[in-house]
Design a protein around this motif. Sequence first.
Motif, mmCIF file in Angstrom:
data_model
loop_
_atom_site.group_PDB
_atom_site.id
_atom_site.type_symbol
_atom_site.label_atom_id
_atom_site.label_comp_id
_atom_site.label_asym_id
_atom_site.label_seq_id
_atom_site.Cartn_x
_atom_site.Cartn_y
_atom_site.Cartn_z
ATOM 1 N N VAL A 11 -5.035 -0.999 -0.608
ATOM 2 C CA VAL A 11 -4.721 -2.387 -0.937
ATOM 3 C C VAL A 11 -4.398 -3.097 0.379
ATOM 4 O O VAL A 11 -3.385 -2.798 1.010
ATOM 5 C CB VAL A 11 -3.531 -2.475 -1.909
ATOM 6 C CG1 VAL A 11 -3.241 -3.922 -2.263
ATOM 7 C CG2 VAL A 11 -3.833 -1.672 -3.173
ATOM 8 N N LEU A 12 -5.284 -3.998 0.815
ATOM 9 C CA LEU A 12 -5.227 -4.559 2.156
ATOM 10 C C LEU A 12 -5.226 -3.400 3.157
ATOM 11 O O LEU A 12 -6.147 -2.607 3.164
ATOM 12 C CB LEU A 12 -4.023 -5.498 2.301
ATOM 13 C CG LEU A 12 -4.060 -6.753 1.407
ATOM 14 C CD1 LEU A 12 -2.769 -7.558 1.558
ATOM 15 C CD2 LEU A 12 -5.269 -7.628 1.717
ATOM 16 N N SER A 13 -4.195 -3.271 3.992
ATOM 17 C CA SER A 13 -4.163 -2.165 4.954
ATOM 18 C C SER A 13 -3.411 -0.946 4.414
ATOM 19 O O SER A 13 -3.309 0.069 5.113
ATOM 20 C CB SER A 13 -3.468 -2.622 6.250
ATOM 21 O OG SER A 13 -4.110 -3.732 6.807
ATOM 22 N N TYR A 14 -2.901 -1.027 3.220
ATOM 23 C CA TYR A 14 -2.005 -0.006 2.682
ATOM 24 C C TYR A 14 -2.796 1.042 1.904
ATOM 25 O O TYR A 14 -3.284 0.785 0.801
ATOM 26 C CB TYR A 14 -0.969 -0.668 1.786
ATOM 27 C CG TYR A 14 0.103 0.242 1.234
ATOM 28 C CD1 TYR A 14 0.753 1.161 2.042
ATOM 29 C CD2 TYR A 14 0.481 0.158 -0.111
ATOM 30 C CE1 TYR A 14 1.748 1.985 1.542
ATOM 31 C CE2 TYR A 14 1.479 0.970 -0.627
ATOM 32 C CZ TYR A 14 2.112 1.885 0.203
ATOM 33 O OH TYR A 14 3.099 2.701 -0.297
ATOM 34 N N GLY A 15 -2.940 2.241 2.480
ATOM 35 C CA GLY A 15 -3.592 3.345 1.808
ATOM 36 C C GLY A 15 -2.565 4.283 1.209
ATOM 37 O O GLY A 15 -1.541 4.592 1.834
ATOM 38 N N PHE A 16 -2.820 4.775 0.000
ATOM 39 C CA PHE A 16 -1.865 5.651 -0.670
ATOM 40 C C PHE A 16 -2.581 6.423 -1.781
ATOM 41 O O PHE A 16 -3.704 6.104 -2.172
ATOM 42 C CB PHE A 16 -0.700 4.849 -1.258
ATOM 43 C CG PHE A 16 -1.125 3.779 -2.232
ATOM 44 C CD1 PHE A 16 -1.166 4.033 -3.598
ATOM 45 C CD2 PHE A 16 -1.490 2.518 -1.775
ATOM 46 C CE1 PHE A 16 -1.573 3.054 -4.487
ATOM 47 C CE2 PHE A 16 -1.891 1.521 -2.663
ATOM 48 C CZ PHE A 16 -1.938 1.786 -4.020
ATOM 49 N N GLN A 20 3.557 -6.667 3.128
ATOM 50 C CA GLN A 20 4.442 -6.598 4.282
ATOM 51 C C GLN A 20 3.904 -5.723 5.405
ATOM 52 O O GLN A 20 4.305 -5.883 6.562
ATOM 53 C CB GLN A 20 5.821 -6.096 3.844
ATOM 54 C CG GLN A 20 6.558 -7.057 2.938
ATOM 55 C CD GLN A 20 7.901 -6.517 2.491
ATOM 56 O OE1 GLN A 20 8.494 -5.660 3.141
ATOM 57 N NE2 GLN A 20 8.397 -7.007 1.366
ATOM 58 N N THR A 21 2.991 -4.799 5.093
ATOM 59 C CA THR A 21 2.499 -3.876 6.112
ATOM 60 C C THR A 21 1.076 -4.184 6.564
ATOM 61 O O THR A 21 0.523 -3.443 7.371
ATOM 62 C CB THR A 21 2.541 -2.419 5.605
ATOM 63 O OG1 THR A 21 1.640 -2.274 4.494
ATOM 64 C CG2 THR A 21 3.953 -2.044 5.176
ATOM 65 N N ALA A 22 0.473 -5.248 6.066
ATOM 66 C CA ALA A 22 -0.909 -5.570 6.418
ATOM 67 C C ALA A 22 -1.033 -5.801 7.922
ATOM 68 O O ALA A 22 -0.246 -6.543 8.516
ATOM 69 C CB ALA A 22 -1.377 -6.804 5.651
ATOM 70 N N VAL A 23 -2.026 -5.182 8.520
ATOM 71 C CA VAL A 23 -2.263 -5.352 9.956
ATOM 72 C C VAL A 23 -3.566 -6.093 10.235
ATOM 73 O O VAL A 23 -3.745 -6.636 11.324
ATOM 74 C CB VAL A 23 -2.276 -3.988 10.684
ATOM 75 C CG1 VAL A 23 -0.918 -3.316 10.588
ATOM 76 C CG2 VAL A 23 -3.363 -3.068 10.124
ATOM 77 N N ASP A 24 -4.475 -6.109 9.275
ATOM 78 C CA ASP A 24 -5.780 -6.740 9.481
ATOM 79 C C ASP A 24 -5.795 -8.205 9.087
ATOM 80 O O ASP A 24 -6.723 -8.941 9.452
ATOM 81 C CB ASP A 24 -6.858 -6.004 8.683
ATOM 82 C CG ASP A 24 -6.992 -4.551 9.096
ATOM 83 O OD1 ASP A 24 -6.833 -4.275 10.302
ATOM 84 O OD2 ASP A 24 -7.232 -3.695 8.222
ATOM 85 N N HIS A 25 -4.817 -8.638 8.303
ATOM 86 C CA HIS A 25 -4.761 -10.016 7.830
ATOM 87 C C HIS A 25 -3.336 -10.547 7.949
ATOM 88 O O HIS A 25 -2.368 -9.800 7.773
ATOM 89 C CB HIS A 25 -5.195 -10.112 6.360
ATOM 90 C CG HIS A 25 -6.601 -9.669 6.105
ATOM 91 N ND1 HIS A 25 -6.919 -8.359 5.850
ATOM 92 C CD2 HIS A 25 -7.766 -10.369 6.085
ATOM 93 C CE1 HIS A 25 -8.232 -8.255 5.665
ATOM 94 N NE2 HIS A 25 -8.761 -9.459 5.814
#
Length: 289
Positions: free
Chosen positions: A17-22, A101-106
């Motif tokens: 989800v966005l930059s968050y992989g889990f 809160q953790t997105a790095v690409d957007h």
Amino acid sequence: MARSMSYSWLGEERFRVLSYGFAVRWGWEEAGAYVRFALARFVARASQGSERSAPELPIYRFTSDGATYRLLLQREMIVESRDPRDALNHFSWHVNSEAMQTAVDHLVIHAGAVVTPTGSGVLLPGPSGSGKTGLVAGLVRQGFGYLSDEAGAIDPLSRQVHPYPKALSIKPGMFGRFTDDVDRSRAWPISAQMWLIDAETLRSDAIAASTGVDRVIFPTHRAGAVTHVTPLSAAETVIALHENTANRSIFGPRALPLLGDLAKRAASYRLETSDPDEALRVVGELTAG
């Protein structure tokens, strides 16, 4: 609080989800059905890092002994309740919060995001309770494309807003206004006060592609308010956008120039109203042409 993780899992899936992989593991059937419903659009592909071994990913775990329902992240308890909806609801909140809160690409702005029928991007920033989701649902029903009811994900290079097509969090009372003919069997009651519904249940082919931001409208719902629109300067827009940026700690000093560029390109307004129908009408007028 650590617990033994010796458990018979019924399933596992990985998401981005966005930059968050889990990853998510579940030990009771309803949890698996819910996870697949809520995150159907975010299943991780191999190119997104899902080929990594599970220990390298944060892992959510749904467990139950038949009387108590638990959600853990890694080995830490997040919620424990006798109502399974509490665990499901908290899972959605936690994933969305972490992703934003953790997105790095957007650069992620706490905002609804839609595309007009003519292809212009519209951000609807505001905190929870400002009426974003109801407004987005009504606009989608009127022919706008859906990007998100929660997060405007801005590409720092192209300055375009990208889709974050999470299921909309709809309060039951909204069904009578914007979703009266929707198949409610395709909605998921995550609590007594909230349902999840996919945008394409509101209208087929509702999910839109990335586009530039041409309008920024800050909606505020206030009981008894007379509908009022206030144009905003670029400086006022930057300040308000910065207040609603979810991952500004990650972008740091890069955030302000990006927001300044958005503010210079887009016409911006503050909309205050007590009437959802008026909000739809005004947004339609402000985004026409």
